[in-house]
Design an enzyme around this catalytic site. Structure first.
Site, PDB file in Angstrom:
ATOM      1  N   CYS A 172       0.501  -7.638   6.516  1.00  0.00           N
ATOM      2  CA  CYS A 172       0.681  -6.734   7.653  1.00  0.00           C
ATOM      3  C   CYS A 172       1.576  -7.276   8.765  1.00  0.00           C
ATOM      4  O   CYS A 172       2.494  -6.569   9.208  1.00  0.00           O
ATOM      5  CB  CYS A 172      -0.660  -6.352   8.260  1.00  0.00           C
ATOM      6  SG  CYS A 172      -1.994  -6.156   7.086  1.00  0.00           S
ATOM      7  N   ARG A 219      -5.795 -16.504   0.211  1.00  0.00           N
ATOM      8  CA  ARG A 219      -6.988 -16.510   1.048  1.00  0.00           C
ATOM      9  C   ARG A 219      -7.961 -17.540   0.509  1.00  0.00           C
ATOM     10  O   ARG A 219      -8.202 -17.612  -0.689  1.00  0.00           O
ATOM     11  CB  ARG A 219      -7.664 -15.132   1.049  1.00  0.00           C
ATOM     12  CG  ARG A 219      -6.794 -14.070   1.645  1.00  0.00           C
ATOM     13  CD  ARG A 219      -7.505 -12.726   1.702  1.00  0.00           C
ATOM     14  NE  ARG A 219      -6.559 -11.673   2.029  1.00  0.00           N
ATOM     15  CZ  ARG A 219      -6.806 -10.382   1.862  1.00  0.00           C
ATOM     16  NH1 ARG A 219      -7.972  -9.985   1.381  1.00  0.00           N
ATOM     17  NH2 ARG A 219      -5.884  -9.479   2.181  1.00  0.00           N
ATOM     18  N   GLN A 241      -0.894  -7.969  -4.045  1.00  0.00           N
ATOM     19  CA  GLN A 241      -1.329  -6.613  -3.759  1.00  0.00           C
ATOM     20  C   GLN A 241      -0.170  -5.658  -3.933  1.00  0.00           C
ATOM     21  O   GLN A 241       0.966  -5.992  -3.647  1.00  0.00           O
ATOM     22  CB  GLN A 241      -1.778  -6.516  -2.304  1.00  0.00           C
ATOM     23  CG  GLN A 241      -2.755  -7.574  -1.890  1.00  0.00           C
ATOM     24  CD  GLN A 241      -3.316  -7.262  -0.513  1.00  0.00           C
ATOM     25  OE1 GLN A 241      -2.619  -7.328   0.476  1.00  0.00           O
ATOM     26  NE2 GLN A 241      -4.587  -6.905  -0.480  1.00  0.00           N
ATOM     27  N   ASP A 292       0.771  -3.335  -1.887  1.00  0.00           N
ATOM     28  CA  ASP A 292       0.393  -3.086  -0.512  1.00  0.00           C
ATOM     29  C   ASP A 292       1.320  -2.026   0.072  1.00  0.00           C
ATOM     30  O   ASP A 292       2.427  -1.812  -0.433  1.00  0.00           O
ATOM     31  CB  ASP A 292       0.561  -4.393   0.262  1.00  0.00           C
ATOM     32  CG  ASP A 292      -0.362  -4.468   1.459  1.00  0.00           C
ATOM     33  OD1 ASP A 292      -1.036  -3.474   1.743  1.00  0.00           O
ATOM     34  OD2 ASP A 292      -0.391  -5.532   2.099  1.00  0.00           O
ATOM     35  N   HIS A 299       2.138   0.019   4.145  1.00  0.00           N
ATOM     36  CA  HIS A 299       1.786   0.470   5.483  1.00  0.00           C
ATOM     37  C   HIS A 299       2.456   1.806   5.713  1.00  0.00           C
ATOM     38  O   HIS A 299       3.660   1.932   5.516  1.00  0.00           O
ATOM     39  CB  HIS A 299       2.228  -0.551   6.522  1.00  0.00           C
ATOM     40  CG  HIS A 299       1.465  -1.830   6.428  1.00  0.00           C
ATOM     41  ND1 HIS A 299       1.841  -2.853   5.590  1.00  0.00           N
ATOM     42  CD2 HIS A 299       0.313  -2.233   7.030  1.00  0.00           C
ATOM     43  CE1 HIS A 299       0.962  -3.837   5.697  1.00  0.00           C
ATOM     44  NE2 HIS A 299       0.031  -3.499   6.558  1.00  0.00           N
ATOM     45  N   LYS A 357     -12.383   2.945   6.982  1.00  0.00           N
ATOM     46  CA  LYS A 357     -11.658   2.866   5.707  1.00  0.00           C
ATOM     47  C   LYS A 357     -12.408   3.544   4.592  1.00  0.00           C
ATOM     48  O   LYS A 357     -13.619   3.784   4.692  1.00  0.00           O
ATOM     49  CB  LYS A 357     -11.423   1.406   5.332  1.00  0.00           C
ATOM     50  CG  LYS A 357     -12.704   0.625   5.092  1.00  0.00           C
ATOM     51  CD  LYS A 357     -12.428  -0.795   4.628  1.00  0.00           C
ATOM     52  CE  LYS A 357     -13.725  -1.611   4.608  1.00  0.00           C
ATOM     53  NZ  LYS A 357     -13.558  -2.960   4.057  1.00  0.00           N
ATOM     54  N   HIS A 362      -3.129   1.344   6.312  1.00  0.00           N
ATOM     55  CA  HIS A 362      -2.866   0.172   5.477  1.00  0.00           C
ATOM     56  C   HIS A 362      -3.584   0.427   4.163  1.00  0.00           C
ATOM     57  O   HIS A 362      -4.803   0.510   4.121  1.00  0.00           O
ATOM     58  CB  HIS A 362      -3.423  -1.066   6.188  1.00  0.00           C
ATOM     59  CG  HIS A 362      -3.252  -2.314   5.404  1.00  0.00           C
ATOM     60  ND1 HIS A 362      -3.954  -3.454   5.617  1.00  0.00           N
ATOM     61  CD2 HIS A 362      -2.418  -2.587   4.384  1.00  0.00           C
ATOM     62  CE1 HIS A 362      -3.588  -4.381   4.768  1.00  0.00           C
ATOM     63  NE2 HIS A 362      -2.666  -3.882   3.997  1.00  0.00           N
TER      64      HIS A 362
END
Lengths: 585, 585
Positions: A276, A305, A323, A325, A327, A412, A458
């Site tokens: 992000c 992570r 990911q 991913d 946005h 979410k 996201h």
């Protein structure tokens, strides 16, 4: 918990006591750790004076059955602290002495089995008599640090399970065996999809050629799917400067999941735990107007992570993962359509990969604490939560609503799947974010020339390629749909006389973009067919003299369905159609 | 160096003195650093008492021209050390005093301009008279740490150039301007291909959508090309455990290029500077026999290598980059064929991307020191070196041979390209490695059942996607071949009356896998054409009423070639053919 489940827990907890008793009978100098009931069974941690083997488990199980047969009662007794201490010192149970320190009570609860045949520091509850344990089975051993702390000694954990009846145990073991066959770690090795190599690192899987092939196909599919819906894709580096995570707040609220900082000259970098912050910087490269929205910025982003080594699990729980991913920056008016579009993509994707065991969870704010606990404007929270709920309802999705489960930065939708052993994990997320726009001063100019804050969604349809692959392997049991199977066809010439013809067919299929191999090894045809089946290759094309004469191949699918003789072009068309429809006819 | 070049260097070195003189005339309290001649010009480092602006450069240049016009002679004089010190202290030139400490001579050499109008600590040589400087031009300023050390003060470096004649200067400036237009950093921004964002990190480029599109196409192309030649691909994590780099020796001989270690629980990890160690572990997952060779294991591997911040340069010199990497394990007998195949792939690739400004360098061992300096068996070195040379010769390649330039672990072929400013860098490598097989105990079983060490060729056709992209942008000046242009066609309706038809054509082209956009913005047609041209989109398809009537599009290529009216299908076929042949008709 229903009565049946309560009873089962007592049976298993009691079985763990019997396990400890059996161990002490056979290996009297063993030190006991803890021994709780768990999902599906129980365990007990031991410090053995010398390592035990597979063989020993059988001996211990036999001893347990002997104890059970004695029909011994369980009884609770209490000892004053000093007496309890003295007792545990006398029998030299140092770990139990340590446990005692954590219990504040003056009178300590113990449980006896039979006429003091075994006494354990324990709050219970237990069954009344060992005879209630209808069936018991020891399953495996594993290393476990005392109190889960790597600084402590590694103990030996013995896992087992117990039931009221032999039939139930048999059922359970059969299910376990079935699950084990679908276990992604077992199949990952057998099908050469991925490897966990200790020297490379814990929780850092290596994608082997067959797995990487699948991943690449899924990546390409995903990029195409997203592009068709107006996404564009960026790629940002795996390390980012500290300022990004200071700005985003990750260094405040997410530091425990981040790796240690890396100093470079006078700067500090971090392996990025999320894509992000860098995505926000890309948004800010140029001023944006309402005409640029909705802006859908995707990234196949690899993040790192920290997870405790004890929690790592195959591909399901790793330390580095990629990911799909994205946005999405949009206006309030666009929010509903955007969430709908995301769920459309998600359904399309799940359907195309043949993935159908999942459920939706809507994580909402905890109304009472809203003001102090959550970032962003309460009104925008309400809009977001209402929209998420409304979209799920209008789509007729079954979903669970969990107030208080939202992140502090936004509500979410989580999509959860269950692995073969019943463990649930999130695979996809649609997350509103009210923190980042404020932290990074994300704006757009609306049609009146005024600065406004966009909504940021996201979302990750594949929250982790690694984890999703684990679920995908298990749901398909390794029998991947044709369109992303690493090899689609194995050509097997009956003898070397057909090698040339096999090569010819190979070239034709290859030119038609079929993923095809030829097995010309000096092995019997049956052995080569078995090998192809073992690798779960969807189609086997056998070529002998008959096939040469008729310019055909003899096709069998992995479902052991004989499709008979097919002209090469006919076979190609058949495969292409199955790929085109992704098996969803 | 020829006379012309020698003269030019003297002119430029003298011009740097005149620059310093002009600066002191205008800003008397300025401290002087150093002022050498460099390729294409000269610079001088200054500590100004207050920052200077673009405007000041013009003033300084004017002052320089005044000095030159005075026809001042340059003369060398000598001062004893103590006198020199006293003199430099008197005029308060602290940096010069520091420089003096590094010169061992008792008599220090200075150069005077005119009648002591300017005196500088300097060994020379210089021209005899300022009138020999036919033309001078100041170009830009930049920050530069004193002595290139980040711990020191940042000085202001003024760059300039000088020639014997005004015509030569004019030519040079024109060439610079042309180069600047092709400069990948300029085009990268203009075409929105990539971005360097300070908050994300130095030397860590972000691939923007248009650049990532190209990268992904090149990645897919490369994987396909390699698969067609029997490669398979793996993917290993970006951090590896220390043991890998201890084993490989990187922590010994490559540590300066590696990032600081990352502690995870009781383990230590490094961002990988190379993909090799992990690739070796994958080779070792299963025992290998001669039947498995040649084994070609590819990886699109992202590596992180430390470079000093002062050396970072656009995409050409970065700190994190992705290689199309591969390790080829083969027998001695297969070595020659494998090297040939690699060079085939390389030529194919270069040709397909339209890349033709490169040269081969063969880096060999330094014969005399072979035994002590190099890893591995001298006999295998000889085989490798002979084979590399023989292959290059037989292919008729022009190549430079550089003894002593091999890595300690093996000889190699480097492929070098030159950027628009004349700076050369390696873009591809074919490297033999005699270190890794020994360190990782890499073996195969030969046909006699004996354990043998394979040859390992470590090759990267794209040594760095980032750097290669820089060269690619510059060689094409941003006019990418159709097959990997981010968008291939821009449809421009003359007015909104044709919007529907434009959308129809868009859908047809998109279904044919053409990368196409429609520009329906409320701007004049001419403006929209200019925008598409600015983004260097290969084809513009204009649609007006005439086109609707005839079911055509009016096509113009970016070379401003009007292709006239084409039926949509005809246009698709035209594009497809250009993509298929990759423009190599």
């Amino acid at each position: 918990m229903d009565n049946k489940q309560e009873k089962l827990e007592k049976i298993r907890h009691s079985a763990s006591h019997i396990l400890a008793q059996a161990v002490l009978t056979l290996y009297p100098d063993t030190k006991l750790g803890i021994g709780p009931a768990i999902d599906d069974g129980f365990y007990y941690d031991f410090e053995f004076s010398s390592p035990i083997e597979e063989e020993d488990l059988k001996k211990i199980e036999k001893e347990m059955k002997k104890i059970i047969k004695k029909n011994l009662p369980f009884n609770q007794i209490f000892m004053p602290r000093e007496e309890a201490k003295k007792y545990l010192k006398a029998i030299d149970q140092t770990y139990k002495l340590e446990l005692l320190e954590d219990i504040p009570d003056e009178e300590l609860s113990f449980y006896t089995t039979g006429d003091n045949e075994f006494i354990d520091l324990c709050r219970g509850p237990h069954i009344e008599n060992t005879k209630e344990i209808g069936a018991v089975k020891l399953l495996k051993t594993a290393g476990a640090y005392w109190r889960g702390d790597e600084k402590n000694k590694m103990l030996t954990r013995i896992y087992g399970t117990a039931f009221e009846t032999k039939e139930e145990l048999k059922d359970h073991l059969q299910k376990l065996e079935m699950a084990e066959k679908r276990n992604h770690r077992v199949l990952g090795k057998q099908l050469k999809l991925f490897a966990l190599i200790p020297e490379i690192g814990q929780g850092l899987p290596v994608w082997l050629p067959r797995g990487y092939k699948i991943r690449r196909i899924l990546e390409d599919y995903m990029i195409k799917l997203e592009e068709d819906h107006g996404y564009t894709h960026i790629l940002t580096p795996h390390i980012n400067k500290d300022i990004l995570f200071e700005t985003s707040g990750h260094l405040n609220f997410y530091k425990d999941s981040m790796y240690a900082p890396i100093k470079v000259e006078d700067e500090t970098y971090y392996l990025k735990p999320m894509n992000c912050p860098a995505a926000m910087m890309v948004y800010k490269l140029e001023p944006k107007s309402y005409r640029d929205l909705p802006l859908k910025m995707g990234e196949l982003g690899t993040v790192y992570r920290y997870e405790k080594s004890g929690e790592l699990q195959g591909l399901q729980r790793v330390r580095g993962f990629t990911q799909n991913d994205a946005h999405i920056f949009c206006t309030e008016e666009q929010l509903k359509d955007q969430i709908n579009e995301i769920l459309d993509l998600l359904n399309q994707f799940y359907k195309d990969v043949g993935f159908d065991k999942y459920r939706f969870v809507l994580a909402l704010s905890d109304k009472e604490n809203k003001a102090e606990k959550y970032a962003g404007d309460p009104e925008r929270w309400k809009i977001a939560e209402d929209t998420l709920r409304q979209v799920l309802k209008e789509r007729g999705e079954n979903f669970e609503e969990i107030p208080g489960d939202a992140a502090f930065y936004g509500p979410k939708i989580d999509i959860l799947a269950e692995n073969v052993f019943g463990k649930e994990d999130a695979i996809s997320t649609v997350q509103l974010d009210f923190n980042l726009p404020q932290k990074f001063d994300i704006k757009y100019i609306d049609s009146n020339g005024e600065e406004k804050e966009p909504f940021i969604i996201h979302r990750a349809l594949i929250g982790s390629f690694e984890r999703f692959f684990a679920f995908l392997i298990e749901q398909h049991g390794g029998d991947f749909p044709l369109w992303f199977a690493p090899e689609q066809v194995m050509i097997i010439p009956i003898s070397e006389n057909q090698n040339n013809y096999a090569d010819k067919v190979y070239e034709i299929l290859k030119d038609a973009d079929i993923r095809v191999e030829v097995d010309k090894r000096n092995k019997s045809m049956q052995a080569r067919i078995r090998d192809a089946e073992k690798m779960k290759i969807p189609y086997i094309a056998i070529v002998g003299d008959k096939e040469i004469e008729t310019d055909t191949v003899s096709v069998r699918s992995r479902l052991n369905k004989e499709l008979g003789l097919m002209k090469t072009q006919e076979f190609i068309d058949y495969l292409k159609e199955e790929v085109r429809t992704k098996g969803n006819k």
